[in-house]
Write an enzyme that holds these catalytic residues in place. Structure first.
Site, PDB file in Angstrom:
ATOM      1  N   ARG A 120       0.828  -1.212   0.000  1.00  0.00           N
ATOM      2  CA  ARG A 120       0.000   0.000   0.000  1.00  0.00           C
ATOM      3  C   ARG A 120       0.860   1.258   0.000  1.00  0.00           C
ATOM      4  O   ARG A 120       0.538   2.246  -0.662  1.00  0.00           O
ATOM      5  CB  ARG A 120      -0.921   0.004   1.219  1.00  0.00           C
ATOM      6  CG  ARG A 120      -1.831   1.230   1.322  1.00  0.00           C
ATOM      7  CD  ARG A 120      -2.849   1.276   0.211  1.00  0.00           C
ATOM      8  NE  ARG A 120      -3.749   2.414   0.370  1.00  0.00           N
ATOM      9  CZ  ARG A 120      -4.839   2.611  -0.364  1.00  0.00           C
ATOM     10  NH1 ARG A 120      -5.179   1.730  -1.294  1.00  0.00           N
ATOM     11  NH2 ARG A 120      -5.596   3.670  -0.178  1.00  0.00           N
ATOM     12  N   GLU A 121       1.947   1.243   0.738  1.00  0.00           N
ATOM     13  CA  GLU A 121       2.775   2.437   0.891  1.00  0.00           C
ATOM     14  C   GLU A 121       3.537   2.779  -0.389  1.00  0.00           C
ATOM     15  O   GLU A 121       3.604   3.942  -0.785  1.00  0.00           O
ATOM     16  CB  GLU A 121       3.776   2.248   2.040  1.00  0.00           C
ATOM     17  CG  GLU A 121       3.158   2.253   3.428  1.00  0.00           C
ATOM     18  CD  GLU A 121       2.808   3.648   3.911  1.00  0.00           C
ATOM     19  OE1 GLU A 121       3.092   4.620   3.197  1.00  0.00           O
ATOM     20  OE2 GLU A 121       2.245   3.756   5.013  1.00  0.00           O
ATOM     21  N   SER A 122       4.142   1.782  -1.018  1.00  0.00           N
ATOM     22  CA  SER A 122       5.081   2.069  -2.113  1.00  0.00           C
ATOM     23  C   SER A 122       4.896   1.207  -3.346  1.00  0.00           C
ATOM     24  O   SER A 122       5.615   1.401  -4.329  1.00  0.00           O
ATOM     25  CB  SER A 122       6.514   1.883  -1.605  1.00  0.00           C
ATOM     26  OG  SER A 122       6.758   0.501  -1.332  1.00  0.00           O
TER      27      SER A 122
END
Length: 646
Positions: free
Chosen positions: A498-500
């Site tokens: 989700r982050e990267s």
């Protein structure tokens, strides 16, 4: 206009000055050459005596031409564009040339390198200025579109606007339109400028009315229906005033609209915009007594966001009857989503209708997301992964490997230029059909270019190709640090996805770095408190280092919230202070707590991370059999202040 680099010299450039630089085997030399080219250190490049072909020669040529602009003939620019039409370099140099020629006023050269309206306001203003003589009607239309915006435009636009005004193509009506847009946008400086600009006596009544509501939007009822020379300024001022008043005082705006709305002279879109704003802000701000009007307005507005907010407000109030009533009224495109079918099932169960509840949960469980998995848990079923991953024939992958653009991607990764590599990849995806995008995704997985595989799956709209969308990227690091910290490795992978999207070089606008998007200050704090070696910001782009710190931070959040992954994920995104407040104000089961998170970004983040965690575990096991998105404790707990440990 004089161009120092003309066609004759261009031939020499290609044969000599732009002779291919380092050998492909000598990537470090190319890395240094590219660094020199960015700085314009041509003497260092030209002193090199060995010149052989390299895939990335175009990047050196691009920078030399960029530095030489505007003293480069447009024919040279077009020749470069033609030779590099399979690379983002072509578009970049075109844009650089348009800016340079425009700033110098060389409009013939600008048009010579243009292939339509450019990207970017400054370039567009130069472009339409260049068209004033050649295509005056097109220039006027483009210039008016650039003028009629609610924010200030670059100084490069001023000559265009001045010439259009002198020719009569820009009128006081255009100025009035922009004044209304600027007022709605809250651009005070622009509002003051435009107010002074309009000095036509025929607009005096409109300006007087504007001054009155600008000082006090609640004076909306005093506005005449007709203003301006032909009466057309009245509706636009009324719409703009309601725009301002709705945001300043929603209750007063709604009361005024209920008095004036039916008789107001407005276009259909103006009326719809006013009512949409009123409905949205009335619900978002819980304006007392507004619900009956909102409920009457929603069916005629038919706006997805309003229906969703209506149901979410009902959930916040635990008004299960309203949830049951409103979900079926949603447009089909929204109503059939797993999220809203899940909530229809929950409402039905709360209202004592197990048949409708089961039917809704069964519909929801067909999906692959948080609410689909939550519905499956209620039904006691395994999760529907709907995985359509399929092998790509080796010959198609081999074709991708032979593509020059893909070879440039590899070369750029080798010289530590991941941003340029991604640009090349995205540019190729934009030119590729579905089958080629799939083959690119498969090739990216083979190369360990995980973030590019995710990008290719999106471009191919291969939503069910889970092997590409959810690659087991950097799995050794997640398993190692998950075991060391006592954190579920699939939870860590869900956060990183989700982050990267597994881009180890990812950088956010606020400075977060790497796979798990660690802030440098957080890393420094963890290093000091947990005695984790930290070698500075750049080290966070190393997956081993990033996961070491990210797993330590999420471990802290799990300790803070009694090992609850929903609360910990929310804290990872929004900060523990906010989560503490949300828990202190609540006493809710897990699903209502997540739906009540006030920040959309955090709400969607939590939903994604927990669903991704379940997907990663299912893919690792080859099935969702025995996989649980949430533990029994997480499913059955009430989310309140007691969840905060210590």
């Amino acid at each position: 206009m004089r161009h120092l680099l003309g066609l004759g010299i261009a031939t020499a450039l290609c044969a000599g000055l732009f002779a291919p630089l380092p050998a492909q085997a000598d990537d470090m030399a190319m890395r240094q050459a590219l660094a020199d080219a960015r700085q314009g250190s041509w003497s260092r490049i030209d002193q090199r005596t060995e010149r052989v072909d390299h895939l990335l020669d175009g990047y050196i040529e691009y920078h030399r031409l960029r530095h030489a602009l505007p003293d480069v003939a447009p024919q040279v620019i077009n020749d470069f564009i033609a030779r590099h039409d399979d690379s983002p370099l072509a578009g970049w140099l075109r844009g650089q040339a348009q800016t340079a020629y425009g700033r110098r006023g060389d409009f013939a050269a600008l048009l010579a390198v243009s292939d339509g309206e450019p990207i970017g306001t400054e370039r567009q203003c130069y472009y339409y200025t260049a068209l004033l003589e050649r295509e005056p009607s097109a220039a006027a239309a483009g210039g008016r579109a650039l003028w009629r915006v609610g924010s200030s435009q670059p100084n490069a636009c001023d000559p265009l606007f001045e010439r259009l005004r002198a020719s009569g193509a820009l009128t006081t009506e255009d100025d009035w339109t922009r004044l209304m847009l600027a007022w709605e946008n809250g651009s005070t400086g622009l509002v003051n400028y435009l107010r002074r600009l309009i000095d036509d006596p025929a607009w005096r009544d409109a300006l007087s009315a504007f001054d009155r509501v600008n000082a006090d939007p609640s004076q909306v009822a005093t506005l005449p229906a007709r203003l301006g020379p032909d009466g057309s300024a009245g509706p636009s001022l009324l719409a703009a005033t309601f725009h301002r008043l709705t945001r300043d005082n929603t209750a007063a705006a709604l009361a005024a609209w209920q008095r004036l709305g039916e008789q107001a002279t407005l276009g259909a879109e103006q009326r719809r915009s006013i009512e949409h704003d009123l409905a949205f802000y009335a619900m978002a701000r819980s304006v007392p007594g507004s619900q009956p009007w909102v409920d009457r307005a929603l069916p005629r507005l038919e706006a997805d966001d309003l229906y969703e907010l209506r149901v979410r407000n009902a959930l916040a109030a635990r008004d299960w009857q309203a949830v049951f009533d409103w979900v079926p009224r949603m447009p089909d495109s929204v109503r059939t989503e797993a999220r809203w079918q899940y909530w229809l099932g929950r409402a039905s169960a709360e209202l004592g209708d197990p048949t409708t509840a089961r039917s809704a949960f069964e519909a929801a469980a067909q999906g692959r997301n948080f609410f689909a998995f939550a519905a499956a848990d209620r039904l006691g079923r395994t999760y529907a992964l709907n995985d359509a991953s399929r092998p790509v024939p080796p010959e198609r992958i081999a074709q991708v490997a032979q593509t020059l653009a893909v070879q440039r991607v590899g070369a750029l990764y080798r010289i530590d230029e991941p941003g340029l590599a991604r640009s090349e990849w995205v540019a190729l995806l934009e030119r590729s059909d579905h089958a080629h995008s799939e083959a690119m995704a498969a090739y990216a997985i083979q190369q360990g270019w995980y973030e590019l595989a995710v990008q290719a799956s999106i471009s191919a709209r291969a939503w069910d190709a889970l092997a590409w969308r959810f690659p087991h990227a950097f799995e050794p690091e997640f398993v190692k640090w998950g075991a060391s910290r006592g954190v579920d490795p699939y939870f860590l992978m869900g956060i990183a996805r989700r982050e990267s999207a597994f881009n180890q070089r990812a950088q956010s606008p606020v400075g977060a770095r790497g796979l798990m998007q660690l802030m440098p200050d957080t890393a420094r704090h963890l290093s000091s408190r947990r005695n984790i070696p930290y070698a500075g910001v750049e080290s966070l782009e190393d997956p081993e280092v990033n996961v070491a710190f990210g797993s330590a931070y999420i471990r802290d959040m799990l300790d803070r919230y009694s090992n609850n992954r929903i609360a910990a994920a929310a804290a990872y995104n929004a900060g523990p202070g906010r989560v503490d407040r949300w828990l202190a104000n609540g006493n809710q089961p897990f699903d209502l707590f997540v739906e009540s998170i006030p920040f959309r970004e955090t709400r969607e983040y939590v939903l994604a991370v927990l669903a991704y965690r379940a997907i990663f575990e299912s893919l690792a096991k080859g099935s969702s059999e025995g996989v649980e998105m949430l533990s029994d404790v997480e499913r059955n707990a009430y989310y309140d202040a007691s969840m905060r440990s210590g």
